[in-house]
Scaffold this active site. Structure first.
Site, PDB file in Angstrom:
ATOM      1  N   THR A 322     -23.105  49.915  -2.139  1.00  0.00           N
ATOM      2  CA  THR A 322     -23.862  48.827  -2.775  1.00  0.00           C
ATOM      3  C   THR A 322     -24.234  47.738  -1.776  1.00  0.00           C
ATOM      4  O   THR A 322     -24.833  46.742  -2.153  1.00  0.00           O
ATOM      5  CB  THR A 322     -23.065  48.215  -3.934  1.00  0.00           C
ATOM      6  N   GLY A 323     -23.844  47.911  -0.527  1.00  0.00           N
ATOM      7  CA  GLY A 323     -24.279  46.968   0.506  1.00  0.00           C
ATOM      8  C   GLY A 323     -23.237  45.950   0.925  1.00  0.00           C
ATOM      9  O   GLY A 323     -23.594  44.895   1.444  1.00  0.00           O
ATOM     10  N   LYS A 324     -21.960  46.275   0.756  1.00  0.00           N
ATOM     11  CA  LYS A 324     -20.912  45.316   1.137  1.00  0.00           C
ATOM     12  C   LYS A 324     -20.896  45.110   2.652  1.00  0.00           C
ATOM     13  O   LYS A 324     -20.854  43.972   3.129  1.00  0.00           O
ATOM     14  CB  LYS A 324     -19.544  45.810   0.642  1.00  0.00           C
ATOM     15  N   THR A 325     -20.955  46.217   3.372  1.00  0.00           N
ATOM     16  CA  THR A 325     -20.959  46.110   4.828  1.00  0.00           C
ATOM     17  C   THR A 325     -22.193  45.351   5.292  1.00  0.00           C
ATOM     18  O   THR A 325     -22.123  44.473   6.160  1.00  0.00           O
ATOM     19  CB  THR A 325     -20.946  47.512   5.463  1.00  0.00           C
ATOM     20  N   LEU A 326     -23.305  45.687   4.666  1.00  0.00           N
ATOM     21  CA  LEU A 326     -24.568  45.054   5.017  1.00  0.00           C
ATOM     22  C   LEU A 326     -24.494  43.548   4.781  1.00  0.00           C
ATOM     23  O   LEU A 326     -24.970  42.753   5.614  1.00  0.00           O
ATOM     24  CB  LEU A 326     -25.668  45.673   4.161  1.00  0.00           C
ATOM     25  N   HIS A 538     -38.239  74.569 -26.318  1.00  0.00           N
ATOM     26  CA  HIS A 538     -37.020  73.741 -26.366  1.00  0.00           C
ATOM     27  C   HIS A 538     -37.298  72.352 -25.782  1.00  0.00           C
ATOM     28  O   HIS A 538     -37.025  71.336 -26.427  1.00  0.00           O
ATOM     29  CB  HIS A 538     -35.898  74.445 -25.574  1.00  0.00           C
ATOM     30  N   GLU A 539     -37.886  72.328 -24.603  1.00  0.00           N
ATOM     31  CA  GLU A 539     -38.127  71.032 -23.947  1.00  0.00           C
ATOM     32  C   GLU A 539     -39.185  70.223 -24.695  1.00  0.00           C
ATOM     33  O   GLU A 539     -39.049  68.994 -24.843  1.00  0.00           O
ATOM     34  CB  GLU A 539     -38.550  71.226 -22.488  1.00  0.00           C
ATOM     35  N   ASP A 616     -26.856  69.573 -24.916  1.00  0.00           N
ATOM     36  CA  ASP A 616     -27.480  68.635 -25.871  1.00  0.00           C
ATOM     37  C   ASP A 616     -26.468  68.240 -26.939  1.00  0.00           C
ATOM     38  O   ASP A 616     -26.358  67.070 -27.297  1.00  0.00           O
ATOM     39  CB  ASP A 616     -28.689  69.301 -26.555  1.00  0.00           C
TER      40      ASP A 616
HETATM   41  N1  LIG Z   1     -28.440  45.956  -1.555  1.00  0.00           N
HETATM   42  C1  LIG Z   1     -28.916  46.678  -0.564  1.00  0.00           C
HETATM   43  N2  LIG Z   1     -30.071  46.330   0.017  1.00  0.00           N
HETATM   44  C2  LIG Z   1     -30.571  47.050   1.013  1.00  0.00           C
HETATM   45  N3  LIG Z   1     -29.992  48.138   1.519  1.00  0.00           N
HETATM   46  C3  LIG Z   1     -28.845  48.540   0.982  1.00  0.00           C
HETATM   47  C4  LIG Z   1     -28.249  47.829  -0.073  1.00  0.00           C
HETATM   48  N4  LIG Z   1     -27.118  48.454  -0.417  1.00  0.00           N
HETATM   49  C5  LIG Z   1     -26.985  49.498   0.407  1.00  0.00           C
HETATM   50  N5  LIG Z   1     -28.021  49.561   1.241  1.00  0.00           N
HETATM   51  C6  LIG Z   1     -28.238  50.604   2.271  1.00  0.00           C
HETATM   52  O1  LIG Z   1     -27.177  51.511   2.202  1.00  0.00           O
HETATM   53  C7  LIG Z   1     -26.451  51.529   3.424  1.00  0.00           C
HETATM   54  C8  LIG Z   1     -24.974  51.633   3.144  1.00  0.00           C
HETATM   55  O2  LIG Z   1     -24.530  50.468   2.526  1.00  0.00           O
HETATM   56  P1  LIG Z   1     -23.182  49.753   2.934  1.00  0.00           P
HETATM   57  O3  LIG Z   1     -22.509  50.530   3.984  1.00  0.00           O
HETATM   58  O4  LIG Z   1     -23.437  48.344   3.185  1.00  0.00           O
HETATM   59  O5  LIG Z   1     -22.409  49.964   1.594  1.00  0.00           O
HETATM   60  P2  LIG Z   1     -20.900  49.592   1.295  1.00  0.00           P
HETATM   61  O6  LIG Z   1     -20.917  48.896  -0.009  1.00  0.00           O
HETATM   62  O7  LIG Z   1     -20.300  48.937   2.422  1.00  0.00           O
HETATM   63  O8  LIG Z   1     -20.340  51.057   1.069  1.00  0.00           O
HETATM   64  P3  LIG Z   1     -18.847  51.537   1.247  1.00  0.00           P
HETATM   65  O9  LIG Z   1     -18.073  50.929   0.149  1.00  0.00           O
HETATM   66  O10 LIG Z   1     -19.010  53.023   1.089  1.00  0.00           O
HETATM   67  O11 LIG Z   1     -18.439  51.115   2.599  1.00  0.00           O
HETATM   68  C9  LIG Z   1     -26.822  50.236   4.099  1.00  0.00           C
HETATM   69  O12 LIG Z   1     -26.735  50.385   5.483  1.00  0.00           O
HETATM   70  C10 LIG Z   1     -28.226  50.002   3.643  1.00  0.00           C
HETATM   71  O13 LIG Z   1     -29.105  50.738   4.451  1.00  0.00           O
HETATM   72 ZN   LIG Z   2     -32.079  70.540 -24.351  1.00  0.00          ZN
END
Ligand SMILES: Nc1ncnc2c1ncn2[C@@H]1O[C@H](COP(=O)(O)OP(=O)(O)OP(=O)(O)O)[C@@H](O)[C@H]1O
Ligand SMILES: [Zn+2]
Length: 712
Positions: A322-326, A538-539, A616
């Site tokens: 979700t982008g924690k490292t970012l 079906h679909e 389903d």
């Molecule tokens: N909110 C965001 N906006 C833009 N890019 C994102 C975002 N979230 C994730 N990404 C993309 O996904 C990549 C991986 O995300 P990141 O490593 O920051 O996630 P994380 O939350 O640290 O994951 P983990 O918990 O697995 O370490 C990022 O390098 C970026 O390219």
């Molecule tokens: Zn179906």
């Protein structure tokens, strides 16, 4: 063997005169009256005078020359100093004196004292031959002392009788003999050699001379060996000292060597200037919360002056990708400070103290470079609750080190620790106490707006068609993380490249979305017409119910292309992320699920219904069950939750079961009604699917409105 008495000091060099002296020193000449040399010429001599006690001495026995007969001695001297005896009368008795030298010697022993002559320096000039060359080297003669051979390293190659002997294959055993350090054994070995080799009389002189010269060579050889041994020892000692010094400076030096990659990554900061909040999309709240940390890092003094206190540690909590490292990188990038990255698993070591030492190193580096950001990813793997499990024997130690380091600096020192975890519940309580990771920032999966932003951000990095609507993709990707959306765009770009397209269109984006959601297409699967037809009806059954039910989600796409485990599917798009769902919406979802089986029954008859509806029914049953047991949506069972249905009374259980059954039956009937009502549209849609395989929302609408689809 030449052996000088051990009275000399180490490293004393013996002048030639002493050596020569030794040859006839009365003290040391111990001529044994052996059987072979029992003649009168040989007898032990009493000491007339003593050489200074500090002087090294040699004796003939040591040289192995004690048993030489007079004639042999002459020959030896003649060998060494050719021409020396020419015209000289050999007297018949040993006569020795240091003072009167030659004449006295002659008087006493009846023959000429060669050694006193050797002492005279003029000899060198007159007979500059073999012995001279030896003697000139012998000015610095290696001395055997108690502690070993000491000498100057200057030795010259000795060329003499021994080499001649060597050519007769006798020399090697001499050299061996001389290499033996034990005097006694050497003398014995010479005696033995003389006996065992049965050397002819004529050769015995040469043999003994060779023995003596072999000794010289051996000395030189031993000396060389000793020198190189000493150099090696010195080198090793220096290495050892350096090693000890290194260990004292850093007790984990050896560990550092072993784990350089992990440690370096932890200790080398990365300047994150190029990553800012601009790069992180769809997590506005988190960015706002972190903004003040950025301000602090930019200007720590401002906060100190006002007495403000910032948290030392910030915990980013959220699902993977979700982008924690970012975000953490963006914090460092915004403030333009060093960023230290470490992953919790790097600290998880099987070896005592390694994890703790890495934490120490990391914090030491960071403090020296404050203000800065330390980011510890997967914090739960270093700061988890587990206590000394066999798998992680030293985890406790590592957590304690982390706690100690966090306590070890003041809040305004300029070091901000950002930790990230997917499982905050798993963290050790001590870590989330005030003064440690006392600020929590949630980084959730992005909502539809966030997903649209993220998709736009990554679409802008590739070539895409203007008709692409990121919002549509965003609506169809509920629950996708930022990393998954990035992957989706990338996959679409790859697909476009494979198909030889110039730019990415909605088709590629839809394709990669389905691939991520349901697995890859199975184009190679040959599906017979009958099965294809059943799937198409079906679909279209699902699609018709969705289309004509007021509270159902809008249709996005219908396809009979096999993908993953499915033979076809209809996808619906929520207009928005649904935070809450109404009873009508839940019932509509159930009805849409029923549409597939109802269609099969109506078109092909009860006997030809297939197994294709099981998922389903799963879906519909789950919704019905939750309506009854969780959402209080059943009149009969009332507004009450039933969590562990297995523990309920049989009556309640059957009442719940019955309510679920009724909900499902009603749903089935509603679906049947709609399909009967729109049988014509149902047929048209199924045929369009058989023709085109995949229809998007617009195309479905065209077909259902009874218009003709343009040929694509
Ligand atoms: N909110 C965001 N906006 C833009 N890019 C994102 C975002 N979230 C994730 N990404 C993309 O996904 C990549 C991986 O995300 P990141 O490593 O920051 O996630 P994380 O939350 O640290 O994951 P983990 O918990 O697995 O370490 C990022 O390098 C970026 O390219
Ligand atoms: Zn179906």
């Amino acid at each position: 063997m030449f052996s000088l008495s051990s009275t000399v000091q180490p490293q004393v060099t013996v002048p030639l005169s002493h050596l020569i002296n030794a040859f006839h020193s009365p003290k040391t000449i111990s001529i044994s009256v052996s059987a072979s040399a029992a003649q009168n010429q040989h007898r032990d001599v009493a000491t007339e005078h003593e050489p200074p006690s500090s002087e090294p001495v040699l004796n003939l026995r040591d040289l192995g020359l004690s048993e030489l007969k007079i004639g042999q001695l002459d020959q030896l001297v003649d060998n060494l100093l050719p021409g020396f005896f020419k015209g000289k009368k050999i007297p018949s008795h040993w006569h020795t004196s240091h003072v009167s030298a030659q004449s006295f010697f002659e008087n006493k022993y009846g023959y000429f004292d060669i050694f006193s002559t050797l002492r005279s320096s003029c000899l060198y000039r007159r007979h500059p031959r073999t012995l001279q060359s030896i003697c000139s080297d012998l000015q610095y003669w290696p001395v055997y002392t108690v502690s070993g051979f000491k000498t100057l390293s200057r030795t010259r190659r000795l060329q003499s009788t021994s080499e001649r002997l060597a050519s007769q294959h006798i020399a090697p055993s001499f050299v061996k003999g001389f290499l033996l350090r034990d005097r006694g054994s050497d003398v014995e070995s010479l005696d033995k050699l003389m006996k065992t080799k049965n050397i002819p009389e004529a050769h015995q002189d040469a043999f003994k001379t060779g023995f003596a010269e072999g000794f010289l060579k051996a000395q030189a050889l031993t000396q060389k060996t000793n020198d190189s041994l000493r150099r090696t020892r010195l080198f090793l000692l220096v290495l050892l000292l350096l090693g000890i010094y290194g260990l004292l400076k850093n007790p984990f030096l050896s560990v550092r060597f072993r784990t350089t990659t992990g440690l370096d990554s932890a200790v080398d900061p990365v300047q994150m200037k190029n990553v800012t909040f601009e790069h992180v999309k769809g997590v506005e709240e988190a960015k706002q919360e972190l903004q003040e940390v950025v301000e602090f890092l930019k200007n720590p003094q401002k906060f100190t002056v006002l007495g403000g206190k910032l948290p030392k540690g910030i915990l980013l909590v959220g699902p993977p990708g979700t982008g924690k490292t970012l975000l953490a990188r963006a914090v460092a990038g915004e403030a333009d400070v060093p960023f230290y990255y470490a992953s919790g698993s790097e600290f998880d070591e099987m070896f005592v103290g390694v994890g703790a030492s890495r934490i120490r190193n990391l914090f030491r580096e960071a403090k020296a470079n404050a203000p800065c950001v330390i980011f510890i990813d997967e914090l739960d793997s270093v700061g988890g609750k587990r206590i000394e499990s066999p798998m992680h024997p030293y985890s406790r130690q590592t957590i304690n080190q982390l706690l100690a380091e966090m306590d070890g600096f003041k809040p305004n020192e300029g070091v901000i620790i950002i930790g990230a975890t997917n499982f905050p519940e798993a963290l050790d309580n001590a870590l989330i106490r005030p003064g440690r990771f006392d600020m929590q920032v949630t980084v959730p999966r992005p909502d539809v707006k966030g997903r649209t932003e993220i998709l736009k951000w990554y679409l802008n990095k590739i070539k895409f068609d203007q008709s692409v609507d990121p919002e549509i993709i965003a609506r169809g990707t509920v629950g996708f993380s930022g990393a998954e959306l990035e992957n989706l765009v990338n996959q679409a770009a790859l697909k476009a490249a494979v198909d030889g397209k110039e730019m990415v269109t909605m088709k590629e984006l839809e394709f990669s979305k389905d691939k991520i959601l349901m697995g890859p297409e199975r184009r190679s699967v040959e599906i017979d017409n009958k099965n294809k037809t059943i799937t198409a009806y079906h679909e279209s059954g699902h699609a018709i119910i969705a289309y004509y039910t007021k509270d159902a989600m809008p249709i996005n796409k219908a396809t009979i292309m096999p993908r993953g485990p499915t033979l076809g599917h209809v996808s619906l798009l929520p207009e928005n992320d649904r935070w809450n769902e109404t009873r009508a919406q839940l019932l509509a979802q159930m009805d849409v699920s029923m549409g597939g089986r109802v269609a099969e029954e109506l078109i092909f008859g009860t006997d030809h219904i297939t197994t294709g509806a099981s998922s389903d029914f799963d879906n519909a049953t789950k919704i019905a069950k939750r309506m009854v047991t969780k959402f209080g949506m059943s009149e009969k069972l009332g507004v009450m939750t039933y969590n562990d249905t297995g523990k309920l009374s049989p009556e309640t259980q059957s009442a719940i079961e019955q309510e679920i059954r009724i909900l499902l039956r009603d749903s089935y009937e509603r679906a049947k009604h709609i399909l009967k009502t729109h049988a014509k549209e149902h047929k048209n849609l199924a045929e369009a699917l058989l023709t085109y395989e995949t229809l998007d929302a617009k195309e479905i609408q065209i077909v259902l409105e009874g218009k003709k689809l343009e040929v694509r």
